[in-house]
Design a protein around this motif. Sequence first.
Motif, PDB file in Angstrom:
ATOM      1  N   GLY A  71      -7.811  -6.398   5.663  1.00  0.00           N
ATOM      2  CA  GLY A  71      -9.221  -6.054   5.845  1.00  0.00           C
ATOM      3  C   GLY A  71      -9.321  -4.880   6.784  1.00  0.00           C
ATOM      4  O   GLY A  71      -8.558  -4.788   7.755  1.00  0.00           O
ATOM      5  N   PHE A  72     -10.237  -4.019   6.482  1.00  0.00           N
ATOM      6  CA  PHE A  72     -10.338  -2.767   7.225  1.00  0.00           C
ATOM      7  C   PHE A  72     -11.427  -2.813   8.268  1.00  0.00           C
ATOM      8  O   PHE A  72     -12.477  -3.424   8.076  1.00  0.00           O
ATOM      9  CB  PHE A  72     -10.645  -1.631   6.243  1.00  0.00           C
ATOM     10  CG  PHE A  72      -9.410  -0.940   5.754  1.00  0.00           C
ATOM     11  CD1 PHE A  72      -9.146   0.357   6.146  1.00  0.00           C
ATOM     12  CD2 PHE A  72      -8.512  -1.591   4.919  1.00  0.00           C
ATOM     13  CE1 PHE A  72      -8.000   1.004   5.719  1.00  0.00           C
ATOM     14  CE2 PHE A  72      -7.367  -0.961   4.482  1.00  0.00           C
ATOM     15  CZ  PHE A  72      -7.118   0.342   4.877  1.00  0.00           C
ATOM     16  N   SER A  73     -11.153  -2.135   9.391  1.00  0.00           N
ATOM     17  CA  SER A  73     -12.228  -1.870  10.328  1.00  0.00           C
ATOM     18  C   SER A  73     -12.246  -0.353  10.440  1.00  0.00           C
ATOM     19  O   SER A  73     -11.275   0.254  10.880  1.00  0.00           O
ATOM     20  CB  SER A  73     -11.926  -2.568  11.654  1.00  0.00           C
ATOM     21  OG  SER A  73     -12.102  -1.714  12.730  1.00  0.00           O
ATOM     22  N   GLY A  74     -13.307   0.256   9.960  1.00  0.00           N
ATOM     23  CA  GLY A  74     -13.365   1.725   9.897  1.00  0.00           C
ATOM     24  C   GLY A  74     -12.327   2.234   8.917  1.00  0.00           C
ATOM     25  O   GLY A  74     -12.251   1.741   7.788  1.00  0.00           O
ATOM     26  N   ARG A  75     -11.487   3.137   9.354  1.00  0.00           N
ATOM     27  CA  ARG A  75     -10.522   3.753   8.444  1.00  0.00           C
ATOM     28  C   ARG A  75      -9.164   3.051   8.424  1.00  0.00           C
ATOM     29  O   ARG A  75      -8.263   3.465   7.699  1.00  0.00           O
ATOM     30  CB  ARG A  75     -10.298   5.226   8.832  1.00  0.00           C
ATOM     31  CG  ARG A  75     -11.508   6.080   8.557  1.00  0.00           C
ATOM     32  CD  ARG A  75     -11.252   7.554   8.768  1.00  0.00           C
ATOM     33  NE  ARG A  75     -12.383   8.307   8.263  1.00  0.00           N
ATOM     34  CZ  ARG A  75     -12.510   8.726   7.007  1.00  0.00           C
ATOM     35  NH1 ARG A  75     -11.554   8.509   6.149  1.00  0.00           N
ATOM     36  NH2 ARG A  75     -13.582   9.384   6.623  1.00  0.00           N
ATOM     37  N   SER A  76      -8.972   2.024   9.270  1.00  0.00           N
ATOM     38  CA  SER A  76      -7.635   1.428   9.310  1.00  0.00           C
ATOM     39  C   SER A  76      -7.650  -0.089   9.155  1.00  0.00           C
ATOM     40  O   SER A  76      -8.636  -0.764   9.490  1.00  0.00           O
ATOM     41  CB  SER A  76      -6.930   1.813  10.615  1.00  0.00           C
ATOM     42  OG  SER A  76      -7.616   1.257  11.703  1.00  0.00           O
ATOM     43  N   GLY A  77      -6.552  -0.594   8.634  1.00  0.00           N
ATOM     44  CA  GLY A  77      -6.410  -2.033   8.454  1.00  0.00           C
ATOM     45  C   GLY A  77      -4.952  -2.434   8.602  1.00  0.00           C
ATOM     46  O   GLY A  77      -4.053  -1.643   8.283  1.00  0.00           O
ATOM     47  N   ARG A  78      -4.711  -3.653   9.100  1.00  0.00           N
ATOM     48  CA  ARG A  78      -3.335  -4.102   9.313  1.00  0.00           C
ATOM     49  C   ARG A  78      -2.650  -4.366   7.979  1.00  0.00           C
ATOM     50  O   ARG A  78      -3.208  -5.044   7.107  1.00  0.00           O
ATOM     51  CB  ARG A  78      -3.317  -5.362  10.183  1.00  0.00           C
ATOM     52  CG  ARG A  78      -1.976  -5.603  10.863  1.00  0.00           C
ATOM     53  CD  ARG A  78      -2.069  -6.760  11.851  1.00  0.00           C
ATOM     54  NE  ARG A  78      -2.036  -8.041  11.163  1.00  0.00           N
ATOM     55  CZ  ARG A  78      -0.912  -8.670  10.778  1.00  0.00           C
ATOM     56  NH1 ARG A  78       0.265  -8.124  11.033  1.00  0.00           N
ATOM     57  NH2 ARG A  78      -0.970  -9.818  10.145  1.00  0.00           N
ATOM     58  N   ILE A  79      -1.442  -3.827   7.849  1.00  0.00           N
ATOM     59  CA  ILE A  79      -0.694  -4.023   6.603  1.00  0.00           C
ATOM     60  C   ILE A  79      -0.018  -5.398   6.639  1.00  0.00           C
ATOM     61  O   ILE A  79       0.667  -5.734   7.603  1.00  0.00           O
ATOM     62  CB  ILE A  79       0.366  -2.915   6.416  1.00  0.00           C
ATOM     63  CG1 ILE A  79      -0.303  -1.534   6.368  1.00  0.00           C
ATOM     64  CG2 ILE A  79       1.186  -3.144   5.146  1.00  0.00           C
ATOM     65  CD1 ILE A  79       0.662  -0.367   6.261  1.00  0.00           C
ATOM     66  N   THR A  80      -0.220  -6.166   5.566  1.00  0.00           N
ATOM     67  CA  THR A  80       0.420  -7.482   5.498  1.00  0.00           C
ATOM     68  C   THR A  80       1.572  -7.485   4.489  1.00  0.00           C
ATOM     69  O   THR A  80       2.407  -8.384   4.490  1.00  0.00           O
ATOM     70  CB  THR A  80      -0.600  -8.562   5.075  1.00  0.00           C
ATOM     71  OG1 THR A  80      -1.237  -8.125   3.868  1.00  0.00           O
ATOM     72  CG2 THR A  80      -1.665  -8.761   6.144  1.00  0.00           C
ATOM     73  N   GLY A  81       1.580  -6.463   3.627  1.00  0.00           N
ATOM     74  CA  GLY A  81       2.675  -6.361   2.650  1.00  0.00           C
ATOM     75  C   GLY A  81       2.737  -4.946   2.108  1.00  0.00           C
ATOM     76  O   GLY A  81       1.740  -4.219   2.142  1.00  0.00           O
ATOM     77  N   ILE A  82       3.909  -4.546   1.679  1.00  0.00           N
ATOM     78  CA  ILE A  82       4.055  -3.214   1.092  1.00  0.00           C
ATOM     79  C   ILE A  82       5.154  -3.287   0.037  1.00  0.00           C
ATOM     80  O   ILE A  82       6.185  -3.926   0.252  1.00  0.00           O
ATOM     81  CB  ILE A  82       4.365  -2.146   2.180  1.00  0.00           C
ATOM     82  CG1 ILE A  82       4.452  -0.733   1.574  1.00  0.00           C
ATOM     83  CG2 ILE A  82       5.643  -2.456   2.951  1.00  0.00           C
ATOM     84  CD1 ILE A  82       4.450   0.384   2.628  1.00  0.00           C
ATOM     85  N   VAL A  83       4.898  -2.682  -1.114  1.00  0.00           N
ATOM     86  CA  VAL A  83       5.883  -2.761  -2.195  1.00  0.00           C
ATOM     87  C   VAL A  83       5.976  -1.405  -2.896  1.00  0.00           C
ATOM     88  O   VAL A  83       4.973  -0.719  -3.061  1.00  0.00           O
ATOM     89  CB  VAL A  83       5.564  -3.944  -3.157  1.00  0.00           C
ATOM     90  CG1 VAL A  83       4.096  -4.054  -3.427  1.00  0.00           C
ATOM     91  CG2 VAL A  83       6.334  -3.870  -4.455  1.00  0.00           C
TER      92      VAL A  83
END
Length: 301
Positions: free
Chosen positions: A182-194
């Motif tokens: 979930g984003f706040s403004g322009r950034s959001g915590r990454i929980t996964g990347i593939v």
Amino acid sequence: MNNRTVRKAVFPVAGLGTRFLPATKTVPKEMLPIVDRPLIQYAVDEAIQAGCDTLVFVTNRYKHAVADYFDKAYELEQKLERSGKQEQLDLVRHVLPEGVRAVFVTQAEALGLGHAVLCAKPVVGDEPFAVLLPDDLIWNRGGDGALKQMTDLAASSGASVIATQEVPREQTGSYGIVATEGFSGRSGRITGIVEKPSPEEAPSTLAVVGRYVLSPRVFDLLEATRPGAGGEIQLTDAISALLAEETALAYRFKGTRFDCGTHIGLIEATIRYALDNEKLSEPARRMMTDALVEMGVIDSE
Ligand code: G1P
């Protein structure tokens, strides 16, 4: 990651550039020009604007032109000086500003982006660093470059930061794709990347664009990374491992990205920069209108 300043920028430039053959048989794709400057210069300027003073080029035996470009051109400078061509002399001299140094490391084998980044470890050492893929040209007219926006966020959050943008679902197979909390403004915590998932498997349509601010821990993780998508050692896989230990943020940058790894992206960037160029804007506009009229795409007034 801690919030130490990002001083070192890594430019993986060892790719073969096969999409641009036959031009890239002799000219590295990073040296293809957008209006008056090679592609690599745009990424380098962005890194310098973000405060980087050590530029690490990961290169190979076919890319001498990149090293030559950042070297001092004594003969040329002398000639220009003697003939009083000050404007051209300044252009040649200011490829890199004072206080910025270029370091070249070799990637002997094309084992993937992750492997290329790992080749920079001896130069970067134990500090946060940036990675810029010059194919992705990011234009933020009149504002901070994408990397500067990201280093600011990395400094305030103490996290790694990865540039992202929304792509159509059918294109997920061309990118690293992130899942976020979930984003706040322009950034959001990454929980996964593939890396390069099929549209059916992609966790979202938020794609990684070629700008990263990374914790040095990524180097250790890259050392343990086995070949992944396409049989290559992927930076994405090391970032995925990093998520278990440290925070990484996805960042929706301000600006327009041109994918100069494709013909149409290179053409698009050329058109945009030409239209924005003081000397070229007027003739470029006229020439494009004439071409469209001539080809029956638009009516003449
Ligand atoms: C690389 C990365 C990918 C990223 C892309 C951005 O892929 O592996 O995660 O989305 O750059 O341009 P490449 O385009 O080198 O295949």
